[in-house]
Design an enzyme around this catalytic site. Sequence first.
Site, short mmCIF file in Angstrom:
data_model
loop_
_atom_site.label_atom_id
_atom_site.label_comp_id
_atom_site.label_asym_id
_atom_site.label_seq_id
_atom_site.Cartn_x
_atom_site.Cartn_y
_atom_site.Cartn_z
N GLY A 25 26.11 -1.29 29.49
CA GLY A 25 26.54 -1.54 28.15
C GLY A 25 27.10 -2.37 28.09
N ARG A 86 19.43 -2.57 31.37
CA ARG A 86 19.59 -1.68 31.81
C ARG A 86 18.17 -1.68 33.00
NH1 ARG A 86 23.98 0.89 31.38
NH2 ARG A 86 24.11 2.09 29.21
N ASP A 117 29.76 0.47 36.39
CA ASP A 117 29.33 1.20 37.87
C ASP A 117 27.91 0.76 37.75
OD1 ASP A 117 29.79 4.16 39.06
OD2 ASP A 117 27.97 4.05 38.53
N GLY A 118 27.10 0.85 37.27
CA GLY A 118 25.26 0.27 37.73
C GLY A 118 24.95 -1.05 37.82
N THR A 140 33.58 -2.10 30.47
CA THR A 140 32.51 -0.89 30.00
C THR A 140 33.22 -0.10 29.04
OG1 THR A 140 31.49 1.48 31.30
CG2 THR A 140 33.03 0.36 32.54
N ASP A 142 33.71 3.45 28.83
CA ASP A 142 33.98 4.27 29.81
C ASP A 142 35.52 4.39 30.30
OD1 ASP A 142 31.34 5.06 29.24
OD2 ASP A 142 30.37 4.53 30.75
N ASP A 144 35.94 4.30 34.05
CA ASP A 144 35.38 4.81 34.94
C ASP A 144 35.42 4.97 35.85
OD1 ASP A 144 32.97 3.73 34.45
OD2 ASP A 144 32.19 5.51 34.65
N ARG A 169 39.94 13.56 9.91
CA ARG A 169 41.17 14.47 10.21
C ARG A 169 41.09 14.59 8.80
NH1 ARG A 169 44.27 17.69 13.07
NH2 ARG A 169 44.06 16.60 14.81
N ARG A 186 30.59 8.03 30.27
CA ARG A 186 29.09 8.70 30.53
C ARG A 186 29.70 9.82 31.53
NH1 ARG A 186 27.63 5.48 36.15
NH2 ARG A 186 29.57 5.51 35.95
N GLY A 200 46.26 13.10 18.45
CA GLY A 200 46.89 14.69 17.74
C GLY A 200 45.82 15.80 17.67
O1 F6P Z 1 28.48 3.25 29.95
C1 F6P Z 1 28.59 2.90 28.70
C2 F6P Z 1 28.01 4.35 27.86
O2 F6P Z 1 28.18 3.43 26.53
C3 F6P Z 1 28.29 5.80 27.85
O3 F6P Z 1 29.11 6.19 27.52
C4 F6P Z 1 26.77 5.78 27.44
O4 F6P Z 1 27.07 6.95 28.66
C5 F6P Z 1 25.88 5.05 28.08
O5 F6P Z 1 26.55 3.81 28.12
C6 F6P Z 1 24.90 5.43 27.11
O6 F6P Z 1 24.20 4.25 27.27
P1 F6P Z 1 22.98 3.93 26.14
O7 F6P Z 1 23.12 2.62 25.44
O8 F6P Z 1 22.04 3.14 27.05
O9 F6P Z 1 22.21 4.80 25.17
#
Ligand code: F6P
Length: 337
Positions: A25, A86, A117-118, A140, A142, A144, A169, A186, A200
Amino acid sequence: MHQILLNNNIMEYKIKTIGVLTSGGDAPGMNAAVRAVTRAAIANNIRVKAIFRGYKGLMDDEVQEFTTQDVSGIIQRGGTILKSARSDEFKTPEGRKRAYNTIQKEQIDALIVIGGDGTFTGARLLAQEYNIPIIGVPGTIDNDLWGTDSTIGYDTALNTIMDCVDKLRDTGTSHERLFLVEVMGRDAGFLTLNAAIAAGAEAAIIPERATLEEQLEAAIGQGRRKHKNSGIVLVQEHAIPGGAQAVAKIIEEAHPEYDTRVTILGHLQRGGSPSAFDRILASRFGCAAVQALLDEQRSIMVGLQNGEVIYVPLTKAIKEKKDIKDDKWQALQVLSL
Ligand code: F6P
């Protein structure tokens, strides 16, 4: 330096050419990282070959040599000029063999891969199978990856989500509605929890903490006791099957008095010009990745810990689990009362 065995003598040769790619991503700040890698490498007399479309482009030999001019005017641009993809084929030994063929053909001595990660899982396999020095740069939204306090793109995405929730809001309060806002991530709740604190929100539903019932009680029960009739609940996309839509359905059945609305923020969270934080982070990471190669490091990820750029083994970055901070979770519970 690489070491090679030639006529029974260990010969050493410098890394002359590096390949750089973005994969998985896209994340705001990836361009700043590509710029930094390119310019830091060229400053050290290393040639740079840009690989387009991630590992797919590596397999298909979509490669172009970059000069410092090729990365002019991109630090402020979201997305990635190298494109991203990907690739299922790269997950196979045959795919990685094709990638290695390109590496040989293009005379690439080392790779810098920018992604999550990938991306690093693929990099680790390629490094193991073909003995190639590879450095990972965490990019990323995320956040993560273990071993770094922040990944490139996370800060920008957080600000994007916060801005969206601020706007929701306004309308939510005017119409006395409960908004369920679905946030990406993710398997991780970093974006959701931190955006909830920053905006908030009344609650965050994340995979790492409590059961859905407990989290809903926090969001809805407490609100009702205080006679709140509007509110914002951030729902991590994979916290429960069906995401924010599913949470809305549960609430509507249990609390028909709430007028609920669902907003799925989706891919707009990945776009936009990178924040100053992400531009600086990406610039530091790109330079550090090149320096790691000059220092003969391999199979490591550059990271940020307590404000310092550090190196961690790629294996650990992938396998170890990064925890969300307890004090943040507690803060959200207290501040949303
Ligand atoms: O890893 C980044 C991310 O945006 C995640 O937050 C999300 O789950 C995923 O990629 C979405 O992937 P795609 O762009 O393949 O729909």
